[in-house]
Design a protein around this motif. Structure first.
Motif, mmCIF file in Angstrom:
data_model
loop_
_atom_site.group_PDB
_atom_site.id
_atom_site.type_symbol
_atom_site.label_atom_id
_atom_site.label_comp_id
_atom_site.label_asym_id
_atom_site.label_seq_id
_atom_site.Cartn_x
_atom_site.Cartn_y
_atom_site.Cartn_z
ATOM 1 N N ASN A 40 46.056 -18.619 -1.753
ATOM 2 C CA ASN A 40 44.652 -18.983 -1.516
ATOM 3 C C ASN A 40 44.508 -20.486 -1.284
ATOM 4 O O ASN A 40 43.742 -20.929 -0.421
ATOM 5 C CB ASN A 40 43.792 -18.606 -2.720
ATOM 6 N N ALA A 44 43.101 -22.372 1.958
ATOM 7 C CA ALA A 44 41.981 -23.320 1.865
ATOM 8 C C ALA A 44 42.335 -24.630 2.588
ATOM 9 O O ALA A 44 41.483 -25.235 3.249
ATOM 10 C CB ALA A 44 41.645 -23.589 0.396
ATOM 11 N N ASP A 82 44.074 -27.660 -5.321
ATOM 12 C CA ASP A 82 44.303 -27.957 -3.906
ATOM 13 C C ASP A 82 43.228 -28.906 -3.426
ATOM 14 O O ASP A 82 42.146 -28.989 -4.024
ATOM 15 C CB ASP A 82 44.289 -26.660 -3.074
ATOM 16 N N ASN A 95 32.510 -15.200 -3.231
ATOM 17 C CA ASN A 95 33.970 -15.045 -3.225
ATOM 18 C C ASN A 95 34.546 -14.663 -4.578
ATOM 19 O O ASN A 95 35.524 -13.938 -4.648
ATOM 20 C CB ASN A 95 34.656 -16.341 -2.780
ATOM 21 N N GLY A 128 44.298 -10.781 -4.874
ATOM 22 C CA GLY A 128 44.040 -12.206 -4.738
ATOM 23 C C GLY A 128 43.681 -12.890 -6.035
ATOM 24 O O GLY A 128 44.352 -12.741 -7.064
ATOM 25 N N PHE A 129 42.583 -13.619 -5.987
ATOM 26 C CA PHE A 129 42.164 -14.449 -7.104
ATOM 27 C C PHE A 129 42.088 -13.689 -8.430
ATOM 28 O O PHE A 129 42.449 -14.198 -9.484
ATOM 29 C CB PHE A 129 40.807 -15.065 -6.771
#
Ligand code: ADP
Length: 637
Positions: A40, A44, A82, A95, A128-129
């Motif tokens: 991810n 980003a 990030d 999200n 994912g997250f």
């Protein structure tokens, strides 16, 4: 960080369900959380770099994109940061509070409670997250969207138990920091050696540097020594776009990890093809065929397509123009050196360069599949079982590659007893009888119906193989396959049966003779059934059955008709041909029947039975039953 405007929100129901399931079924594979979060973070950064092509101020404050992983043994945390695109309040809510994917409800319903099966399905769905909660008892996300003011930061917090809280914060740097508060039993992840090895294992292919603070080890204890001074960051992964490296230097495991990153699949790819093209066009492609179909394969609106990079810069996801729809299972990347960095979807739609890339990439995928079929028939069979129905759309969509696709098709046939679609057309042709110059097939709505079709009787008698088709798409597919290896396809349930080459002169003569010999019976039936059938004739295709129905050469087949009717479409009216077996005792009985009523009962029962045998319903079920019962009562008398 001053926090204001704290607000608590509830996760969407689907997220709650997913979280619950995931924590329980992905437990044996928990380390993948790091890969998901780094993936991810990398996305980003890619997004930011792309946006900065138009607005370079976005990168100005901090131009070196990187992902940083930290840990704190005492606090038992792992932190991933990030300096990518970041999120604002609305982004965070949608999200990290909902699942936006279509088909989520269906996916959740398909879960069984069986841990192993479910973890496979969840893998295909992609978590994912949310996979953070496999190892974390609570998660903090601090983020600010690139280009927005310092006080527009957001702090998201959740213990994964149904709700999350949001607060406004000041955040000097753009991008996202995710802090995982590990469960006590997961403290092994708050460890430099462990994290480094996971980064190398799962994220080596990430083109951005993934950095950790340089550690010095105490020689005796092997324990970390806190570096209090300014931390010195070192890059842990290779940080080079994998596809730019020479093939010989890339391991299978690295290919698989890149596959997982771009596909959001937990499983492996079945096969891949990595190519550098130079000359008129200059690009690199890396194409993968997955092992498992994603849960929403059949959703027409699902996103699909390849990732596009221009000179190593990520440009966009899901570029549909690179491949035809029937190869939509393909995942991968295309990195072009010719396209402009500001290429848009509109440009992609009308570009000669894209057109020639599309035909080259299409060939690559087809070649990859035929290589797989040759080298590893078992793997190819696995591919076919997952994606065969999609590939069957090929001949209609892509006539230029008709032959290539035809070679990749697999069918069930009368040659084997299993219902598996595992025979190629070349296999069939190799087994053809001497003199046989046609490929015969029957299409029905189930394998059993196809296999037991009365139309196969003569083929069984003569030992001629017939392809058994029972996928909804099959009859439609056959409309686009006219021949293979110079042999044309013949639907055995259609028209005057063409047994050229495998039929003797005597047999042809006998068939003609039978029609002459039973002229009166045929006339009687034609008059009686004029509304229902186009013609009545004697046939040589039956051995055990008394009768069958045949579709006119240019009429719609029974399978297609049922599909169209089920879809509420108007189907052109066409009457079938009713064929009788001149050798069958019931036909003899019919011929001798004097009573008009009994004649009509028997004839009508034979017609309805012929409909039943091909998987259709009787036209008038009630009258079929009462006619049959009349005959049964006669018997009982
Ligand atoms: P997926 O990555 O499959 O879309 P996730 O649940 O992992 O699903 O993430 C959902 C969305 O949250 C992503 O699509 C992205 O828009 C956003 N997101 C996640 N992590 C980050 C991040 N580090 N920076 C910016 N956005 C992120």
């Amino acid at each position: 960080m001053s926090e204001t405007q704290q607000e608590t929100l509830s996760f969407q129901t689907e997220v709650k369900q997913l979280l619950h399931l995931m924590i329980h079924s992905l437990y044996s594979n928990k380390e993948i959380f790091l890969r998901e979060l780094i993936s991810n973070a990398s996305d980003a950064c890619d997004k930011l770099r792309f946006k900065a092509l138009k607005d370079d101020a976005l990168l100005a404050e901090d131009g070196d994109l990187a992902i940083r992983v930290e840990f704190d043994k005492e606090a038992n945390t792992v932190t991933i940061t990030d300096n990518g695109i970041g999120m604002n309040r609305d982004d965070v809510i949608s999200n990290l509070g909902t699942i936006a994917k279509s088909g989520t409800a269906e996916f959740l319903q398909s879960l069984t409670g069986d841990e192993r099966k479910d973890s496979q399905l969840i893998g295909q769905f992609g978590v994912g997250f949310y996979s953070s909660f496999i190892v974390a008892k609570a998660v903090d996300v601090y983020t600010r969207k690139a280009g927005e003011a310092v006080d527009q930061g957001i702090h998201w917090h959740s213990a994964g138990d149904g709700e999350f809280s949001l607060a406004d914060i000041e955040r000097p740097q753009r991008g996202t920091t995710i802090v995982l508060h590990l469960k006590p039993e997961e403290k092994e992840f708050a460890d430099g050696w462990k994290l480094r090895s996971l980064i190398r294992k799962y994220s080596d292919h990430i083109a951005l540097p993934v950095q950790m603070v340089k550690e010095s080890y105490d020689a005796e204890e092997g324990e970390d020594k806190a570096e209090v001074k300014a931390p010195e960051w070192e890059t842990v992964n290779s940080a080079k776009a994998l596809w730019t490296r020479p093939k010989s230097e890339i391991s299978d495991e690295e290919y698989q990890e890149l596959y997982r990153h771009i596909s959001h699949d937990f499983g492996d790819a079945l096969s891949w093809s990595h190519n550098k093209v130079e000359g008129k066009l200059d690009y690199t492609s890396l194409l993968y065929v997955p092992k498992k179909a994603p849960y929403d394969m059949w959703n027409r609106d699902r996103v699909r397509g390849l990732k596009l990079y221009v000179q190593r810069v990520f440009i966009m996801d899901d570029v549909e123009q690179f491949l035809p729809l029937y190869l939509r299972f393909t995942k991968g990347i295309v990195d072009s050196n010719d396209l402009p960095l500001n290429v848009s979807r509109e440009i992609l739609q009308s570009s000669d360069a894209i057109d020639s890339m599309r035909s080259a990439l299409t060939k690559r995928v087809l070649d990859m599949l035929s290589k797989l079929a040759k080298k590893s028939p078992e793997d190819y069979q696995a591919f076919w079982d997952e994606f065969g129905q999609v590939l069957k759309e090929g001949p209609a969509e892509d006539p230029t590659n008709n032959e290539k696709v035809a070679k990749l098709l697999r069918f069930a046939t009368t040659h084997t007893d299993e219902p598996a679609q595992n025979q190629s057309l070349a296999d069939y042709v190799g087994r053809m009888k001497e003199g046989q110059d046609k490929i015969y097939y029957v299409a029905a709505d189930s394998h059993a119906t196809a296999k037991n079709s009365p139309h196969l009787e003569v083929f069984r008698k003569k030992g001629i193989e017939v392809l058994l088709m029972s996928d909804r798409i099959d009859e439609w597919l056959m409309g686009y396959l006219s021949e293979f290896d110079g042999k044309s396809f013949v639907d055995v349930a259609r028209g005057g049966l063409d047994l050229s080459g495998v039929e003797t002169e005597e047999e042809k003569e006998a068939q003609k003779q039978a029609n002459d010999d039973h002229k009166d019976l045929l006339e009687r039936l034609k008059t009686l059934m004029a509304d229902e059938v186009e013609d009545v004739r004697m046939t040589h295709r039956l051995v055990d059955s008394p009768a069958c129905i045949v579709v006119g050469e240019n009429d719609m087949g029974a399978q297609m008709r049922r599909i169209m009717e089920a879809a509420g479409q108007k189907v052109p009216d066409s009457k079938p041909i009713f064929e009788l077996n001149p050798e069958h005792p019931l036909v003899h009985r019919l011929e001798q029947e004097q009573s008009e009523e009994r004649f009509s009962d028997l004839a009508s029962i034979l017609l309805e039975q012929a409909r039943l045998a091909e998987g259709s319903h009787p036209k008038d079920a009630a009258s079929y039953v009462s006619r049959l019962n009349r005959l049964l009562l006669d018997l009982a008398r």
